[in-house]
Design a protein around this motif. Structure first.
Motif, PDB file in Angstrom:
ATOM      1  N   VAL A  43       0.840  -1.196   0.000  1.00  0.00           N
ATOM      2  CA  VAL A  43       0.000   0.000   0.000  1.00  0.00           C
ATOM      3  C   VAL A  43       0.874   1.244   0.000  1.00  0.00           C
ATOM      4  N   VAL A  44       0.506   2.213  -0.834  1.00  0.00           N
ATOM      5  CA  VAL A  44       1.160   3.515  -0.862  1.00  0.00           C
ATOM      6  C   VAL A  44       0.083   4.557  -0.583  1.00  0.00           C
ATOM      7  N   VAL A  45       0.274   5.318   0.495  1.00  0.00           N
ATOM      8  CA  VAL A  45      -0.682   6.352   0.885  1.00  0.00           C
ATOM      9  C   VAL A  45      -0.221   7.680   0.304  1.00  0.00           C
ATOM     10  N   LYS A  46      -1.132   8.355  -0.402  1.00  0.00           N
ATOM     11  CA  LYS A  46      -0.810   9.642  -1.027  1.00  0.00           C
ATOM     12  C   LYS A  46      -1.773  10.713  -0.546  1.00  0.00           C
ATOM     13  N   ARG A  47      -1.342  11.952  -0.639  1.00  0.00           N
ATOM     14  CA  ARG A  47      -2.158  13.118  -0.297  1.00  0.00           C
ATOM     15  C   ARG A  47      -2.776  13.003   1.093  1.00  0.00           C
ATOM     16  N   ILE A  51      -5.754   9.493  -1.183  1.00  0.00           N
ATOM     17  CA  ILE A  51      -5.566   8.501  -2.236  1.00  0.00           C
ATOM     18  C   ILE A  51      -4.746   7.346  -1.668  1.00  0.00           C
ATOM     19  N   ILE A  52      -5.204   6.134  -1.920  1.00  0.00           N
ATOM     20  CA  ILE A  52      -4.500   4.944  -1.460  1.00  0.00           C
ATOM     21  C   ILE A  52      -4.311   4.033  -2.666  1.00  0.00           C
ATOM     22  N   ASP A  53      -3.060   3.768  -3.033  1.00  0.00           N
ATOM     23  CA  ASP A  53      -2.753   2.856  -4.129  1.00  0.00           C
ATOM     24  C   ASP A  53      -2.421   1.488  -3.537  1.00  0.00           C
ATOM     25  N   PRO A 108      -8.332   8.509  10.402  1.00  0.00           N
ATOM     26  CA  PRO A 108      -7.858   8.306  11.776  1.00  0.00           C
ATOM     27  C   PRO A 108      -6.389   7.861  11.773  1.00  0.00           C
ATOM     28  N   GLN A 109      -5.629   8.288  12.762  1.00  0.00           N
ATOM     29  CA  GLN A 109      -4.204   7.977  12.820  1.00  0.00           C
ATOM     30  C   GLN A 109      -3.947   6.472  12.850  1.00  0.00           C
ATOM     31  N   ARG A 114      -1.668   1.776  10.182  1.00  0.00           N
ATOM     32  CA  ARG A 114      -1.888   0.410   9.684  1.00  0.00           C
ATOM     33  C   ARG A 114      -1.588   0.314   8.190  1.00  0.00           C
ATOM     34  N   LEU A 115      -2.045   1.285   7.426  1.00  0.00           N
ATOM     35  CA  LEU A 115      -1.801   1.286   5.979  1.00  0.00           C
ATOM     36  C   LEU A 115      -0.335   1.446   5.646  1.00  0.00           C
ATOM     37  N   GLN A 116       0.374   2.217   6.448  1.00  0.00           N
ATOM     38  CA  GLN A 116       1.796   2.453   6.203  1.00  0.00           C
ATOM     39  C   GLN A 116       2.688   1.424   6.865  1.00  0.00           C
ATOM     40  N   GLY A 117       2.089   0.413   7.476  1.00  0.00           N
ATOM     41  CA  GLY A 117       2.875  -0.680   8.049  1.00  0.00           C
ATOM     42  C   GLY A 117       3.479  -0.421   9.389  1.00  0.00           C
TER      43      GLY A 117
END
Length: 119
Positions: A43-47, A51-53, A108-109, A114-117
């Protein structure tokens, strides 16, 4: 629901499947409903989370009956966690405020972590 967020698929890019005949060349399991396929997602979190790729890779563990070893590595094919890649795609999501129905980066933080590992 409790955070009032919706996630909408905005695009599916670079989707590809490996030819069925190529898979069967190395596979001793016939691909039918119920055969276990593994998916690895990066997962790559943007903006700031708007946006979540999601980079998805589907793979199948393949072993040679006569050799009992992983044929994918021997043949030099794409390999992910002891499997042969059977498909991959990039799926982009946009976070939407559930009330206003407008794009938001107010995730939420704990979800960002979680998305960024981190978590």
């Amino acid at each position: 629901n409790e955070h009032g967020l919706l996630f909408v698929v905005t695009s599916v890019k670079d989707g590809s499947l490996v030819c069925y005949e190529d898979i069967m060349k190395y596979n001793t399991v016939v691909m039918t409903p119920g055969v276990e396929v593994f998916v690895k997602t990066d997962v790559v979190v943007k903006r700031k989370g708007m946006i979540i790729d999601c980079y998805h890779t589907a793979f199948l563990k393949i072993q040679s009956e006569e050799k009992g070893e992983d044929v994918a590595e021997e043949e030099g094919r794409g390999k992910v966690e002891n499997g042969v890649i059977i498909g991959q795609a990039i799926i982009s999501l946009m976070s939407i405020d559930g009330t206003s129905r407008r794009p938001t980066s107010k995730l939420p933080q704990f979800l960002l972590d979680r998305l960024q590992g981190v978590a």
